[in-house]
Write an enzyme that holds these catalytic residues in place. Structure first.
Site, PDB file in Angstrom:
ATOM      1  N   CYS A   1       0.740  -1.071  -0.227  1.00 56.59           N
ATOM      2  CA  CYS A   1      -0.253   0.159   0.016  1.00 56.59           C
ATOM      3  C   CYS A   1       0.477   1.588   0.631  1.00 56.59           C
ATOM      4  O   CYS A   1       0.464   2.434  -0.913  1.00 56.59           O
ATOM      5  CB  CYS A   1      -0.963  -0.382   0.902  1.00 56.59           C
ATOM      6  SG  CYS A   1      -0.360   0.109   3.148  1.00 56.59           S
TER       7      CYS A   1
ATOM      8  N   HIS B   1      -2.404   1.323   6.880  1.00 56.31           N
ATOM      9  CA  HIS B   1      -3.214   1.148   5.655  1.00 56.31           C
ATOM     10  C   HIS B   1      -3.081   2.862   5.112  1.00 56.31           C
ATOM     11  O   HIS B   1      -4.095   3.866   5.686  1.00 56.31           O
ATOM     12  CB  HIS B   1      -4.095   0.010   5.655  1.00 56.31           C
ATOM     13  CG  HIS B   1      -4.946   0.086   3.711  1.00 56.31           C
ATOM     14  ND1 HIS B   1      -3.895  -0.719   3.143  1.00 56.31           N
ATOM     15  CD2 HIS B   1      -5.358   0.575   2.529  1.00 56.31           C
ATOM     16  CE1 HIS B   1      -4.300  -0.714   1.691  1.00 56.31           C
ATOM     17  NE2 HIS B   1      -4.317   0.279   1.703  1.00 56.31           N
TER      18      HIS B   1
ATOM     19  N   HIS C   1      -5.835   1.863  -4.141  1.00 52.39           N
ATOM     20  CA  HIS C   1      -4.551   1.484  -3.585  1.00 52.39           C
ATOM     21  C   HIS C   1      -4.012  -0.366  -3.854  1.00 52.39           C
ATOM     22  O   HIS C   1      -4.930  -0.627  -4.457  1.00 52.39           O
ATOM     23  CB  HIS C   1      -5.383   1.384  -1.724  1.00 52.39           C
ATOM     24  CG  HIS C   1      -6.650   0.695  -1.216  1.00 52.39           C
ATOM     25  ND1 HIS C   1      -7.336  -0.234  -0.469  1.00 52.39           N
ATOM     26  CD2 HIS C   1      -7.802   0.011  -2.910  1.00 52.39           C
ATOM     27  CE1 HIS C   1      -7.779  -1.074  -0.562  1.00 52.39           C
ATOM     28  NE2 HIS C   1      -8.768  -1.172  -1.654  1.00 52.39           N
TER      29      HIS C   1
END
Length: 404
Positions: free
Chosen positions: A319, A367, A379
């Site tokens: 990510c 994240h 993402h």
């Protein structure tokens, strides 16, 4: 790294409906998919067979969503471990560079000692040619196992000339320096070994969480997997719809900005004609919006590439590796890990989000995604998945920043 979705309680009363990722009608369709396929040829009345099929489908749905909640939790933990691994990897690389530099310096110090030793050797040779019998003092020094004991011999020191004394002092200084450098290199290597051990532990933590998630998913029955696949399909379709809406909004904004720039340029040209001795001001070509668009364009070009934990491209990403690469393409160097990215740039509130902003999730900031507009982000979700669009509502919100 993780799937990072909020807990679900079932498709008919799913939190997905509250999250806005999938519409209520679509959820109802998903929950009925298996039932309708198994009862399409039966009468509308609730026969025992139909009731049994419904119970089985409900059980499959509940089991699938319960497993997904567990898997999501494991992926979230793996996401945190991945960011810690990335940070440890950076620290290990820095430690390795320091250790290499210390080793190089120790080697250079040893070379300087050898230079000084050769100078003393020249004096020893001269002393042998011209001196009286016996071993020359300088030669004895070169052969001594402990040169300090030789220096402590007053008789030897008294017989040295100025040049020889200088050579001996230089030798002593360089030998002491070399010992310091060797000690420093040894300490740096010890720290490197420790850092590499921590890195291996972080890697093991990630792999353990991923293995647990994979085991849970492998335990799903065919019916349970079908329920899960249907929900995932509906979520993907909704994310793609929102992404298309975001693209259209960006295109409209770009068209407006282009028209405004053209109008401003026309005004400047007109002003320049009226006042020929005043040069027109230069156009603004480095806008923040332009950098954000470049970051988004890069991220869109990565769609479909696999998630790999610890990866920074160009063939796969985690990510934070994706968001770092996207903004690097826009000319902005942001940190590697989420813990550092969240403090980089200008904080923005959720209701003030603009395309290009970085959006962070979970209390542990495990994240990050790249906001593209209309409540949507690009993402890299988790292992086994690919770079994709998703709603920013599918995970617990933490914060957002604007890199430029």
């Amino acid at each position: 790294m993780a799937s990072h979705r909020k807990p679900r309680v079932g498709i008919l009363d799913s939190t997905t409906a509250r999250r806005g990722a999938v519409g209520v009608g679509a959820l109802a369709l998903a929950s009925a998919t298996l039932l309708s396929s198994s009862t399409a040829s039966a009468d509308d009345e609730d026969t025992p067979e139909i009731e049994e099929q419904r119970d089985r489908a409900k059980s499959a749905r509940e089991r699938a969503l319960a497993v997904r909640d567990e898997v999501d939790a494991l992926y979230q933990e793996a996401g945190l471990a991945t960011q810690e691994y990335n940070a440890a990897e950076e620290a290990t690389e820095e430690q390795r560079e320091r250790a290499d530099a210390a080793m190089d310096e120790a080697a250079a110090a040893t070379d300087r000692v050898n230079d000084a030793r050769r100078t003393l050797g020249a004096y020893a040779a001269a002393q042998y040619r011209t001196g009286a019998g016996g071993m020359p003092d300088t030669a004895a020094l070169l052969l001594a196992e402990d040169f300090r004991s030789f220096f402590a011999t007053q008789h030897a020191l008294e017989r040295l000339g100025d040049a020889q004394q200088h050579a001996l002092d230089d030798f002593a200084d360089r030998e002491a320096e070399a010992e310091e450098q060797r000690a420093a290199a040894t300490a740096e290597l010890a720290e490197l070994e420790s850092a590499e051990g921590e890195l291996a532990q972080e890697k093991e933590r990630v792999q353990e969480k991923l293995a647990e998630a994979r085991t849970l998913l492998d335990q799903l029955t065919t019916e349970e997997q079908a329920e899960l696949d249907e929900l995932e399909r509906l979520e993907r379709e909704e994310a793609e719809r929102l992404a298309e809406q975001a693209r259209q909004e960006r295109e409209e904004r770009e068209a407006r900005e282009r028209a405004e720039r053209e109008a401003e340029e026309a005004e400047r040209e007109e002003a320049a004609r009226e006042e020929s001795d005043t040069p027109p001001p230069s156009a603004d070509g480095g806008s923040e919006a332009g950098q954000a668009d470049a970051a988004i364009a890069f991220a869109e070009a990565q769609l479909g590439k696999p998630y790999v934990w610890g990866a920074t491209g160009p063939n796969s990403y985690d990510c934070s590796g994706l968001t770092q690469a996207a903004w690097r393409e826009a000319g902005v160097e942001i940190p590697r890990v989420t813990f550092d990215q969240v403090t980089f740039g200008t904080p923005v509130t959720r209701d003030a989000l603009r395309p290009g902003d970085l959006v962070f999730f979970y209390d542990d900031i495990s994240h990050v995604g790249l906001y593209v507009g209309s409540g949507t982000m690009i993402h890299a979700p988790r292992p086994g998945d690919v770079v994709t669009y998703d709603s920013i509502d599918i995970m617990p919100w933490h914060s957002a920043i604007r890199p430029a």
